[in-house]
Write a protein that holds these residues in place. Structure first.
Motif, PDB file in Angstrom:
ATOM      1  N   ILE A 134      -7.067  -0.429   1.786  1.00 45.01           N
ATOM      2  CA  ILE A 134      -6.543  -1.770   1.518  1.00 45.01           C
ATOM      3  C   ILE A 134      -5.458  -2.074   2.552  1.00 45.01           C
ATOM      4  N   ILE A 157       1.394   2.925  -6.971  1.00 44.95           N
ATOM      5  CA  ILE A 157      -0.055   2.752  -7.083  1.00 44.95           C
ATOM      6  C   ILE A 157      -0.788   4.079  -6.848  1.00 44.95           C
ATOM      7  N   GLU A 200      -5.245  -5.490 -11.436  1.00 44.27           N
ATOM      8  CA  GLU A 200      -6.349  -5.858 -10.547  1.00 44.27           C
ATOM      9  C   GLU A 200      -6.737  -4.683  -9.651  1.00 44.27           C
ATOM     10  N   LEU A 201      -5.729  -3.988  -9.119  1.00 47.09           N
ATOM     11  CA  LEU A 201      -6.015  -2.839  -8.252  1.00 47.09           C
ATOM     12  C   LEU A 201      -6.698  -1.722  -9.040  1.00 47.09           C
ATOM     13  N   HIS A 238      -1.418  -6.094  -0.114  1.00 44.83           N
ATOM     14  CA  HIS A 238      -2.786  -6.151  -0.632  1.00 44.83           C
ATOM     15  C   HIS A 238      -3.062  -7.324  -1.575  1.00 44.83           C
ATOM     16  N   HIS A 262      -3.364   5.888  -9.443  1.00 44.94           N
ATOM     17  CA  HIS A 262      -4.652   6.468  -9.041  1.00 44.94           C
ATOM     18  C   HIS A 262      -4.849   7.833  -9.702  1.00 44.94           C
ATOM     19  N   LEU A 290      -2.619  -7.844  -4.845  1.00 48.02           N
ATOM     20  CA  LEU A 290      -3.174  -7.531  -6.158  1.00 48.02           C
ATOM     21  C   LEU A 290      -2.075  -7.108  -7.116  1.00 48.02           C
ATOM     22  N   ASN A 301       3.005  -9.456  -9.243  1.00 48.82           N
ATOM     23  CA  ASN A 301       3.254  -8.877  -7.921  1.00 48.82           C
ATOM     24  C   ASN A 301       4.170  -9.829  -7.152  1.00 48.82           C
ATOM     25  N   ARG A 316     -11.781  -8.004  -2.784  1.00 50.08           N
ATOM     26  CA  ARG A 316     -10.689  -8.374  -3.688  1.00 50.08           C
ATOM     27  C   ARG A 316     -11.106  -9.469  -4.662  1.00 50.08           C
ATOM     28  N   ARG A 367       0.808  -1.206   0.000  1.00 50.21           N
ATOM     29  CA  ARG A 367       0.000   0.000   0.000  1.00 50.21           C
ATOM     30  C   ARG A 367       0.852   1.272   0.000  1.00 50.21           C
ATOM     31  N   HIS A 400      -5.770   4.163  -0.478  1.00 50.91           N
ATOM     32  CA  HIS A 400      -6.936   3.291  -0.623  1.00 50.91           C
ATOM     33  C   HIS A 400      -7.171   2.468   0.643  1.00 50.91           C
TER      34      HIS A 400
END
Length: 403
Positions: A205, A157, A215-216, A209, A161, A211, A181, A396, A152, A203
Motif C-alpha cells: 500500500i 496497522i 477498511e484496511l 493509504h 495484521h 483507509l 483516519n 481500495r 503505512r 502491506h
C-alpha cells in the motif's frame, strides 16, 4: 407593444423560477453540509449498543492503548467502561508505546500488570509481536481499538495484521472498533515493494493509504495478505457520521511524539527524516513540526533536543543546537511532500551518506533514494508512483466503508 410586454413578462417569470430553483438547490446543499458538520462523529467505542451484546458472557482479550476512549463519556477508557458494564477482560494486549502510551518510539515493551485495573498486559511490541496460542487459550473473542493516523509505517496497522493472523489461526473472532483516519482524505507516496516488507511496512500500500483501520482490515482479509492466505473472522464496528472528506481532530494523542493535528498532518512528509541524521524535533514539545541538524547551513530556526519524560528519553542530537525550519503554522490542509527532504539533502552535500539503513524500509522501496541521488525533481519522482497508485486505488475501492 402588448406582445413585447408579454414576452418580457414571460422572460422575467422564467428567469425568476430558474433563480428560485437554483437558490433552493443551493440552500438544500448548504443544509446537507450543515447537517453533516453538525452531526457528532462517533467512533465505534461511542456506540456501545452495537458491540456490548457481542461481548456479554464472553472472555474478552482487549487490544488497546491510551487512545481507546469513549469521547462521549469524557474520554473514559474503553477498559474501564467495559468493566463497568460487567464485561470480563481476561487480558490486555498493548502495541508500540505501551498500553498507557508513554513508551518512547522503538522502546522495548514488557509484559506487565495494569496498575489501574489489575489486568495482565501482554506486549505486542518487542520480541513477540503476535499473540501466541497459549495467551489466547482462555479468550473467547478479541476486541481491537487503536487510533491510527493513516500511514503505512505507523506500526499500529502491523499489530492489527498480526492480531488478525493469530485470530485466524486459533479460530478466535475479532471485533475491529473503527476510528476516523486524520490523513484519510488523500492517497500518496510510493507503494511498498514486498522485498522491503518489515514491521514499518507490511502491506503493498502507499505511504498515505487513505483507509480507516476497519477498511484496511477488510483489505488484508480480502486480498489474502495474512500468512498462507488465511482469513480472520472479523466484525468491523464502523464510525458514525464521518467520511473521508471530513477533518477529524484527535481527542488523545496517538503516540508520544504526535501531540497535535499539525504534527499528524506533517508526519507523512517528515517521517522520512528518521532514515537520515536530520532531527524531526524529538526532544522538544513540538516534534514532527520542525526539522534540523547541528549545522547552521540547515536554516535560521534553532532548537535543542533534550530528554523529555513520556516523549523522548534520548532523542537524536540530544543537547546539541539544531538549525532548520519551523513548520508549526502549517495549515491542516497540508498533504505529503518531498520538498523538505529534498531541501535538506541538497543542503547537506553528503550524497549517499545523507541516508542511513532505515531509509529504504520507511520508503518501502530503494527507488526513492536512487531517484534522489540521481537528482530527480519531486514532480519526476511522484510521476513514477502513479501507475502503482492507480492500481492501488482500484483495489481500495472494494473495501471502502466511508465513501
Amino acid at each position: 407593444m402588448k406582445q413585447l410586454k408579454l414576452i418580457l413578462l414571460l422572460t422575467f417569470l422564467v428567469g425568476s423560477l430558474a433563480y428560485c430553483k437554483s437558490r433552493s438547490n443551493e440552500n438544500a446543499e448548504n443544509q446537507q453540509e450543515s447537517e453533516k458538520e453538525a452531526a457528532t462523529i462517533l467512533p465505534a467505542a461511542d456506540q456501545p449498543e452495537i458491540y456490548l451484546p457481542l461481548l456479554k458472557g464472553k472472555r474478552v482479550g482487549l487490544v488497546a492503548n491510551q487512545t481507546s476512549v469513549l469521547t462521549q463519556m469524557d474520554n473514559q477508557h474503553l477498559a474501564d467502561f467495559l468493566l463497568s458494564q460487567g464485561i470480563k477482560i481476561q487480558k490486555i494486549f498493548a502495541p508500540e508505546h505501551g498500553f498507557r502510551g508513554t513508551a518512547d518510539a522503538g522502546e522495548h515493551i514488557k509484559n506487565d500488570i495494569d496498575k489501574e485495573t489489575g489486568i495482565p498486559v501482554i506486549s505486542l511490541y518487542g520480541n513477540n509481536k503476535k499473540p501466541t496460542p497459549e495467551v489466547l487459550s482462555d479468550i473467547d473473542i478479541l476486541l481491537f481499538d487503536f487510533q491510527d493516523v493513516g500511514l503505512r509505517f505507523y506500526t499500529y496497522i502491523s499489530t492489527m495484521h498480526y492480531v488478525m493472523e493469530a485470530c485466524a489461526e486459533q479460530n478466535k473472532p475479532l471485533i475491529i472498533m473503527d476510528r476516523p483516519n486524520p490523513n484519510g482524505d488523500y492517497i500518496d507516496g510510493p507503494v511498498l515493494d514486498p522485498k522491503f516488507k518489515s514491521f514499518v511496512g507490511m502491506h503493498p500500500i502507499p505511504v498515505v493509504h487513505g483507509l480507516s483501520m476497519g477498511e484496511l482490515a477488510q483489505m488484508i482479509n480480502g486480498e489474502g495478505w495474512l500468512k498462507g492466505g488465511i482469513k480472520a473472522d472479523i466484525t468491523v464496528v464502523p464510525v458514525a457520521n464521518w467520511d473521508h472528506s471530513m477533518h477529524y481532530s484527535l481527542p488523545i494523542k496517538p503516540s508520544p511524539n504526535l501531540p497535535n493535528d499539525v504534527s499528524i498532518r506533517l508526519y507523512p512528509s517528515l517521517c522520512f527524516f528518521e532514515g537520515t541524521d536530520i532531527s524531526v524535533g524529538r526532544g522538544t514539545h513540538y516534534p514532527f513540526q520542525v526539522y534540523g541538524a547541528p549545522d547552521p547551513k540547515y536554516g535560521d530556526f534553532t532548537f535543542t533536543p533534550v530528554s523529555i519524560d513520556g516523549m523522548s528519553k534520548h532523542p537524536p542530537h540530544e543537547g546539541k543546537k539544531c538549525y532548520g525550519t519551523d513548520l508549526r503554522n502549517t495549515p491542516l490542509s497540508h498533504q505529503f511532500t518531498l520538498q523538505y527532504l529534498l531541501e535538506m539533502y541538497q543542503k547537506s552535500g553528503l550524497n549517499a551518506k545523507f541516508f542511513n539503513n532505515f531509509f529504504d524500509k520507511l520508503a518501502g522501496t530503494n527507488k526513492l533514494k536512487a531517484d534522489i541521488l540521481a537528482g530527480k525533481s519531486e514532480e519526476e519522482i511522484k510521476a513514477s508512483w502513479q501507475p502503482g497508485l492507480e492500481a492501488y486505488k482500484a483495489i481500495r475501492e472494494k473495501y471502502l466503508l466511508y465513501k
